[in-house]
Scaffold this active site. Structure first.
Site, short mmCIF file in Angstrom:
data_model
loop_
_atom_site.label_atom_id
_atom_site.label_comp_id
_atom_site.label_asym_id
_atom_site.label_seq_id
_atom_site.Cartn_x
_atom_site.Cartn_y
_atom_site.Cartn_z
CB THR A 1 39.85 38.90 45.12
OG1 THR A 1 40.90 37.94 45.04
CG2 THR A 1 40.40 40.21 45.67
CD GLN B 1 70.37 48.81 32.94
OE1 GLN B 1 69.20 49.11 33.05
NE2 GLN B 1 71.35 49.69 33.03
CD GLU C 1 46.32 31.89 40.17
OE1 GLU C 1 46.71 30.81 40.64
OE2 GLU C 1 45.96 32.04 39.00
C1 LIG Z 1 44.78 41.87 37.25
C2 LIG Z 1 44.33 41.08 38.42
C3 LIG Z 1 43.64 39.90 38.21
C4 LIG Z 1 43.14 39.17 39.29
N1 LIG Z 1 42.41 38.03 39.06
C5 LIG Z 1 41.76 37.45 40.11
C6 LIG Z 1 40.85 36.38 39.89
O1 LIG Z 1 40.67 35.91 38.76
N2 LIG Z 1 40.17 35.89 40.95
C7 LIG Z 1 40.33 36.36 42.22
O2 LIG Z 1 39.66 35.89 43.12
N3 LIG Z 1 41.22 37.36 42.47
C8 LIG Z 1 41.92 37.91 41.45
N4 LIG Z 1 42.80 38.94 41.68
C9 LIG Z 1 42.99 39.41 43.04
C10 LIG Z 1 44.37 39.11 43.59
O3 LIG Z 1 44.49 37.75 43.92
C11 LIG Z 1 44.58 40.06 44.80
O4 LIG Z 1 44.76 41.35 44.26
C12 LIG Z 1 45.77 39.65 45.65
O5 LIG Z 1 45.52 38.46 46.34
C13 LIG Z 1 46.17 40.73 46.65
O6 LIG Z 1 45.06 41.22 47.33
P1 LIG Z 1 44.83 42.81 47.43
O7 LIG Z 1 44.90 43.36 46.06
O8 LIG Z 1 43.58 43.04 48.18
O9 LIG Z 1 46.05 43.36 48.22
P2 LIG Z 1 46.19 43.43 49.83
O10 LIG Z 1 45.77 42.16 50.43
O11 LIG Z 1 45.55 44.69 50.31
O12 LIG Z 1 47.77 43.56 49.98
C14 LIG Z 1 48.47 44.79 49.87
C15 LIG Z 1 49.91 44.56 50.34
O13 LIG Z 1 49.92 44.14 51.71
C16 LIG Z 1 50.63 42.91 51.84
N5 LIG Z 1 50.03 42.12 52.91
C17 LIG Z 1 48.72 41.87 53.11
N6 LIG Z 1 48.57 41.07 54.17
C18 LIG Z 1 49.80 40.80 54.64
C19 LIG Z 1 50.33 40.03 55.72
N7 LIG Z 1 49.53 39.35 56.55
N8 LIG Z 1 51.65 40.01 55.90
C20 LIG Z 1 52.48 40.67 55.06
N9 LIG Z 1 52.05 41.41 54.02
C21 LIG Z 1 50.74 41.48 53.82
C22 LIG Z 1 50.50 42.25 50.48
O14 LIG Z 1 51.49 41.27 50.27
C23 LIG Z 1 50.63 43.45 49.56
O15 LIG Z 1 51.98 43.76 49.41
C24 LIG Z 1 43.36 39.63 40.61
C25 LIG Z 1 44.12 40.79 40.82
C26 LIG Z 1 44.59 41.51 39.75
C27 LIG Z 1 45.36 42.78 40.01
#
Ligand SMILES: Cc1cc2nc3c(=O)[nH]c(=O)nc-3n(C[C@H](O)[C@H](O)[C@H](O)COP(=O)(O)OP(=O)(O)OC[C@H]3O[C@@H](n4cnc5c(N)ncnc54)[C@H](O)[C@@H]3O)c2cc1C
Length: 381
Positions: free
Chosen positions: A126, A336, A363
């Site tokens: 990410t 709840q 994930e």
């Molecule tokens: C505490 C924590 C630990 C993590 N650990 C890791 C790790 O170890 N390694 C790693 O690589 N990543 C890690 N991540 C990253 C994690 O996998 C991402 O946060 C996740 O995949 C979502 O990406 P984003 O946060 O950029 O959200 P976004 O991609 O910006 O999504 C925001 C919203 O838009 C929706 N959305 C986006 N695209 C679409 C679509 N095409 N259709 C419908 N809805 C959509 C999403 O479902 C979500 O509701 C971690 C995240 C957190 C918060």
């Protein structure tokens, strides 16, 4: 069909469940207060083999198949979710790329220390501008002599602040689009690699995440993991198995919440009788049980499919989507059933309620799981 787990796995599950509910939970307050896992718990986890679940025995691991690992994750899921998150980020996505794609030399160099818990692992794909859209990462790796030079930033990387090894996905052939991605074994101590400040999160204390910055980072060419230009699909394959593990962890958390809810409902009296005698409360308990049973059957089936060598891309998403959404429903009902106590920090309901929320996001969000499921369904017709 026989859904009974083999006796040795049931025994291991019992030990891990005891560890999670008693030893880890006994330190839960400390983990919450300090945002750190006490070193004694790391030692105990290592003795129980938790850091080497997927690592072959020849490298000091326990060498469990997917069914065995998930049985352990379910047991672990019953305890503090931050602790479970830290262990599983290591044992699952942190380790599986190296086990699957590593050369014998790479495995010999890292796996024994990973199995002993001396070297904690993580997985980094990410980036600030590409989360769900992981095919569009920008981190570049260019070969110069016998070194790859990495430039870019990963964020929210689990275990980064404590990691000895990260599997990092970077672009090696931009002209090939998402097929031009490769994986690298990166030690945060390598020149040009730095780890940012620890993220402040809603929950899952003790499971530390942070940015990882590559500024002309120098990664030896021998640390290329798997083939050059491995491609997006293969790189993401590392996450597929992780999703089954998350479904199993979710099931464990649900089971714990149900057990706590039943105990509370039977002990708490209102209107001169235990609240468990009220049908409204019984219905919440029954709905929780349905969510648990369906989630368990799903992870067991998908883990079995992995062990049979079947393609589980669609089913891993089905299991993760179902179990993590179910866990949110169960956590809400548990609060709840508990009433005011459910909102207080001195009982575990409130902590599980916060901690579980992450499982629908990382994930692959629930929406992304549905896109994978539908995409696969439509391709298959
Ligand atoms: C505490 C924590 C630990 C993590 N650990 C890791 C790790 O170890 N390694 C790693 O690589 N990543 C890690 N991540 C990253 C994690 O996998 C991402 O946060 C996740 O995949 C979502 O990406 P984003 O946060 O950029 O959200 P976004 O991609 O910006 O999504 C925001 C919203 O838009 C929706 N959305 C986006 N695209 C679409 C679509 N095409 N259709 C419908 N809805 C959509 C999403 O479902 C979500 O509701 C971690 C995240 C957190 C918060």
């Amino acid at each position: 069909m026989d859904f009974t787990l083999p006796a040795d796995l049931r025994e291991m599950q019992t030990h891990i469940r005891h560890f999670a509910i008693h030893d880890v939970e006994a330190r839960a307050h400390e983990i919450e207060e300090t945002n750190r896992v006490p070193p004694e718990l790391i030692r105990q986890a290592a003795e129980l083999g938790l850091f080497g679940l997927s690592i072959p025995e020849e490298y000091g691991g326990v060498g469990l198949g997917m069914l065995g690992r998930c049985a352990v994750y379910e047991a672990l899921g019953q305890g503090h979710m931050g602790f479970g998150g830290m262990v599983s980020a290591h044992a699952s996505i942190g380790t599986s790329g190296l086990v699957k794609l590593g050369t014998p030399e790479q495995k010999q160099k890292y796996l024994p220390r990973m199995a002993s818990g001396e070297c904690i692992a993580g997985f980094a794909i990410t980036e600030p501008s590409s989360g769900s859209d992981a095919a569009n990462i920008r981190t570049r790796a260019e070969k110069r002599g016998d070194t790859y030079i990495l430039n870019g930033t990963k964020h929210y990387i689990s275990n980064a602040p404590i990691a000895g090894l990260l599997t990092v996905i970077a672009i090696t052939a931009p002209e090939k689009g998402s097929k031009g991605m490769s994986a690298f074994l990166v030690e945060p101590s390598m020149p040009g690699v730095s780890v940012g400040k620890i993220d402040e999160k809603m929950g899952q204390k003790g499971a530390l995440s942070a940015e990882v910055i590559f500024d002309n980072a120098e990664v030896p060419a021998e640390n290329l993991l798997g083939p050059l230009d491995l491609g997006y699909r293969e790189a993401l394959g590392i996450l597929t198995n992780g999703r089954v593990g998350i479904a199993a962890r979710s099931t464990g958390a649900m089971q714990r919440l149900l057990d706590l809810s039943v105990a509370h409902a039977q002990g708490r009296e209102q209107f001169g009788q235990p609240i468990s005698s009220f049908q409204a409360v019984q219905f919440m308990l029954a709905e929780m049980e349905v969510d648990i049973q369906t989630s368990r059957v799903l992870w067991q089936k998908v883990a079995w499919m992995v062990d049979q060598g079947q393609d589980v891309r669609r089913m891993a998403s089905v299991a993760k989507y179902h179990a993590t959404e179910a866990l949110s429903r169960v956590a809400d009902k548990a609060v709840q059933v508990a009433g005011g106590v459910g909102y207080m920090k001195d009982a575990p309901f409130e902590r599980f309620y916060r901690d579980q929320r992450l499982l629908r996001i990382y994930e692959g969000t629930s929406e992304i799981q549905k896109l994978i499921i539908a995409g696969d369904l439509l391709r298959a017709r």
